[in-house]
Design a protein around this motif. Structure first.
Motif, mmCIF file in Angstrom:
data_model
loop_
_atom_site.group_PDB
_atom_site.id
_atom_site.type_symbol
_atom_site.label_atom_id
_atom_site.label_comp_id
_atom_site.label_asym_id
_atom_site.label_seq_id
_atom_site.Cartn_x
_atom_site.Cartn_y
_atom_site.Cartn_z
ATOM 1 N N ARG A 92 0.827 -1.212 0.000
ATOM 2 C CA ARG A 92 0.000 0.000 0.000
ATOM 3 C C ARG A 92 0.859 1.258 0.000
ATOM 4 O O ARG A 92 0.527 2.253 -0.621
ATOM 5 C CB ARG A 92 -0.915 -0.018 1.219
ATOM 6 C CG ARG A 92 -1.924 1.087 1.205
ATOM 7 C CD ARG A 92 -2.616 1.193 2.521
ATOM 8 N NE ARG A 92 -3.004 2.588 2.746
ATOM 9 C CZ ARG A 92 -3.776 2.991 3.722
ATOM 10 N NH1 ARG A 92 -4.233 2.127 4.595
ATOM 11 N NH2 ARG A 92 -4.093 4.236 3.862
ATOM 12 N N MET A 93 1.992 1.174 0.735
ATOM 13 C CA MET A 93 2.830 2.361 0.855
ATOM 14 C C MET A 93 3.561 2.628 -0.445
ATOM 15 O O MET A 93 4.015 1.705 -1.106
ATOM 16 C CB MET A 93 3.840 2.157 1.987
ATOM 17 C CG MET A 93 3.207 2.292 3.347
ATOM 18 S SD MET A 93 4.428 2.247 4.619
ATOM 19 C CE MET A 93 4.480 0.536 5.010
ATOM 20 N N GLU A 94 3.681 3.852 -0.780
ATOM 21 C CA GLU A 94 4.323 4.210 -2.036
ATOM 22 C C GLU A 94 5.835 4.045 -1.929
ATOM 23 O O GLU A 94 6.450 4.548 -0.991
ATOM 24 C CB GLU A 94 4.014 5.654 -2.383
ATOM 25 C CG GLU A 94 4.374 5.992 -3.814
ATOM 26 C CD GLU A 94 3.821 7.332 -4.209
ATOM 27 O OE1 GLU A 94 3.938 7.695 -5.371
ATOM 28 O OE2 GLU A 94 3.296 8.021 -3.324
ATOM 29 N N PHE B 93 -8.001 -9.077 -15.527
ATOM 30 C CA PHE B 93 -7.407 -8.499 -14.316
ATOM 31 C C PHE B 93 -7.854 -7.050 -14.113
ATOM 32 O O PHE B 93 -7.052 -6.189 -13.808
ATOM 33 C CB PHE B 93 -5.869 -8.571 -14.393
ATOM 34 C CG PHE B 93 -5.365 -9.981 -14.270
ATOM 35 C CD1 PHE B 93 -5.363 -10.627 -13.049
ATOM 36 C CD2 PHE B 93 -4.935 -10.668 -15.382
ATOM 37 C CE1 PHE B 93 -4.918 -11.931 -12.936
ATOM 38 C CE2 PHE B 93 -4.484 -11.967 -15.278
ATOM 39 C CZ PHE B 93 -4.481 -12.595 -14.055
ATOM 40 N N SER B 94 -9.130 -6.787 -14.301
ATOM 41 C CA SER B 94 -9.646 -5.438 -14.060
ATOM 42 C C SER B 94 -9.939 -5.269 -12.566
ATOM 43 O O SER B 94 -9.946 -6.261 -11.819
ATOM 44 C CB SER B 94 -10.910 -5.218 -14.885
ATOM 45 O OG SER B 94 -11.891 -6.119 -14.471
ATOM 46 N N PRO B 95 -10.168 -4.017 -12.080
ATOM 47 C CA PRO B 95 -10.414 -3.832 -10.640
ATOM 48 C C PRO B 95 -11.599 -4.636 -10.115
ATOM 49 O O PRO B 95 -11.518 -5.244 -9.040
ATOM 50 C CB PRO B 95 -10.683 -2.334 -10.522
ATOM 51 C CG PRO B 95 -10.028 -1.733 -11.678
ATOM 52 C CD PRO B 95 -10.062 -2.726 -12.775
ATOM 53 N N ASN B 96 -12.715 -4.651 -10.883
ATOM 54 C CA ASN B 96 -13.889 -5.382 -10.391
ATOM 55 C C ASN B 96 -13.594 -6.865 -10.230
ATOM 56 O O ASN B 96 -14.057 -7.502 -9.282
ATOM 57 C CB ASN B 96 -15.069 -5.188 -11.338
ATOM 58 C CG ASN B 96 -15.642 -3.803 -11.223
ATOM 59 O OD1 ASN B 96 -15.377 -3.124 -10.234
ATOM 60 N ND2 ASN B 96 -16.383 -3.374 -12.215
ATOM 61 N N ALA B 149 -4.709 -2.341 -0.331
ATOM 62 C CA ALA B 149 -3.457 -2.263 -1.090
ATOM 63 C C ALA B 149 -3.748 -2.121 -2.575
ATOM 64 O O ALA B 149 -3.133 -1.302 -3.273
ATOM 65 C CB ALA B 149 -2.616 -3.502 -0.825
ATOM 66 N N TYR B 150 -4.712 -2.911 -3.073
ATOM 67 C CA TYR B 150 -5.027 -2.836 -4.505
ATOM 68 C C TYR B 150 -5.597 -1.464 -4.846
ATOM 69 O O TYR B 150 -5.244 -0.868 -5.867
ATOM 70 C CB TYR B 150 -6.016 -3.931 -4.878
ATOM 71 C CG TYR B 150 -6.286 -3.979 -6.351
ATOM 72 C CD1 TYR B 150 -5.408 -4.640 -7.196
ATOM 73 C CD2 TYR B 150 -7.381 -3.336 -6.905
ATOM 74 C CE1 TYR B 150 -5.626 -4.662 -8.562
ATOM 75 C CE2 TYR B 150 -7.606 -3.349 -8.271
ATOM 76 C CZ TYR B 150 -6.730 -4.016 -9.078
ATOM 77 O OH TYR B 150 -6.943 -4.042 -10.423
ATOM 78 N N GLN B 155 -5.104 3.655 -7.704
ATOM 79 C CA GLN B 155 -5.221 5.106 -7.737
ATOM 80 C C GLN B 155 -3.888 5.742 -8.138
ATOM 81 O O GLN B 155 -3.846 6.725 -8.880
ATOM 82 C CB GLN B 155 -5.643 5.630 -6.352
ATOM 83 C CG GLN B 155 -7.048 5.226 -5.941
ATOM 84 C CD GLN B 155 -8.111 5.829 -6.847
ATOM 85 O OE1 GLN B 155 -7.975 6.949 -7.281
ATOM 86 N NE2 GLN B 155 -9.135 5.055 -7.150
ATOM 87 N N ARG B 156 -2.786 5.157 -7.636
ATOM 88 C CA ARG B 156 -1.460 5.681 -7.956
ATOM 89 C C ARG B 156 -1.170 5.522 -9.450
ATOM 90 O O ARG B 156 -0.641 6.408 -10.095
ATOM 91 C CB ARG B 156 -0.425 4.916 -7.128
ATOM 92 C CG ARG B 156 0.832 5.722 -6.836
ATOM 93 C CD ARG B 156 1.734 4.943 -5.923
ATOM 94 N NE ARG B 156 1.116 4.672 -4.644
ATOM 95 C CZ ARG B 156 1.152 3.503 -4.017
ATOM 96 N NH1 ARG B 156 1.794 2.487 -4.539
ATOM 97 N NH2 ARG B 156 0.570 3.344 -2.865
#
Lengths: 97, 160
Positions: A92-94, B93-96, B149-150, B155-156
């Protein structure tokens, strides 16, 4: 007339055996999940694999009296779950910070 | 050989009942009625075996072991259903799909821990119950940590 104790032992043995086969099928799916996809999906697959392996080992200890299987099963179940949480926090951590 | 034939009949009845519940999508018999009925049947069998001259402890332990076998047979159907669900989505392997797979692995964990708890209770193995309960408590945290985590990774990636 059927011997009830014999029936109970046979039913428990085959119940555990069939459940272990079902766990193995789920384990194959988990391995497939762990080998494909990205890091978090692999972590999810490994987590499911440790679960089914741990339960199968515990059942092996019960029906075949293999003592070391219980210790391995407890280690797999506890460390698998705790390790999944820890590594998920790391993912989770960048940048692993 | 006779015992194996009865075991097959017992397995078909238990697994068929569980499959009927899953197919219907709801409880066929409500658990608040099913559990007292099962306890009543257990008591009747114990009294019958006691009447035939069997020791009370042996009669209870034997019937509990048959119940534990039933729980193991009952856990087989959801476990195989979850395994089919893991194979079902192929290489998507999509988010849903990730959240669906997270739910499926949660089903595997839950079935495994519930089988450990109830089978352990019925065969007087408290170590099995303790490990199963500890694992049962950790399951929601695992699922939440993985989904979290996913989500943040996704989002990143969208932000880049």
């Amino acid at each position: 007339m059927i011997d009830l104790a014999l029936f109970a032992d046979t039913a428990f043995f085959w119940g555990a055996f069939v459940f272990m086969v079902a766990c193995s099928i789920a384990g194959i799916g988990a391995i497939r999940l762990a080998l494909k996809g990205e890091a978090v999906t692999s972590l999810m697959g490994v987590s499911a694999l440790t679960t089914v392996a741990g339960v199968s080992l515990y059942l092996i200890q019960i029906i075949f009296d293999v003592e070391f299987a219980r210790d391995t099963a407890i280690a797999l179940l506890v460390l698998g779950a705790v390790g999944t949480i820890v590594f998920a926090r790391l993912f989770r951590m960048e940048g692993g910070q | 050989m006779i015992a194996e034939i009865f075991v097959i009949m017992y397995a078909i009845v238990v697994m068929g009942f569980v499959a009927w519940n899953i197919r219907k999508g709801a409880f066929v018999i409500d658990p608040s009625k099913l559990v007292p009925i099962l306890i009543f049947i257990l008591l009747v069998f114990v009294l019958f075996l006691r009447y035939t001259g069997l020791n009370l402890g042996v009669a209870v332990a034997t019937l509990m072991k048959i119940g534990a076998a039933g729980i193991l047979f009952a856990g087989t159907i959801p476990m195989i259903s979850a395994a089919v669900g893991l194979f079902r989505f192929g290489d998507e392997f999509s988010p849903n799909i990730f959240y669906v797979r997270n739910h499926i692995t949660g089903v595997i964990d839950t079935v495994a821990s519930l089988v450990m708890i109830f089978a352990g209770l019925l065969i007087y193995r408290l170590d099995l119950v303790a490990v199963g309960f500890f694992f049962f408590v950790l399951i929601p945290f695992c699922g939440n940590a993985l989904a979290n985590a996913y989500y943040y990774n996704y989002q990143r990636r969208l932000g880049k």
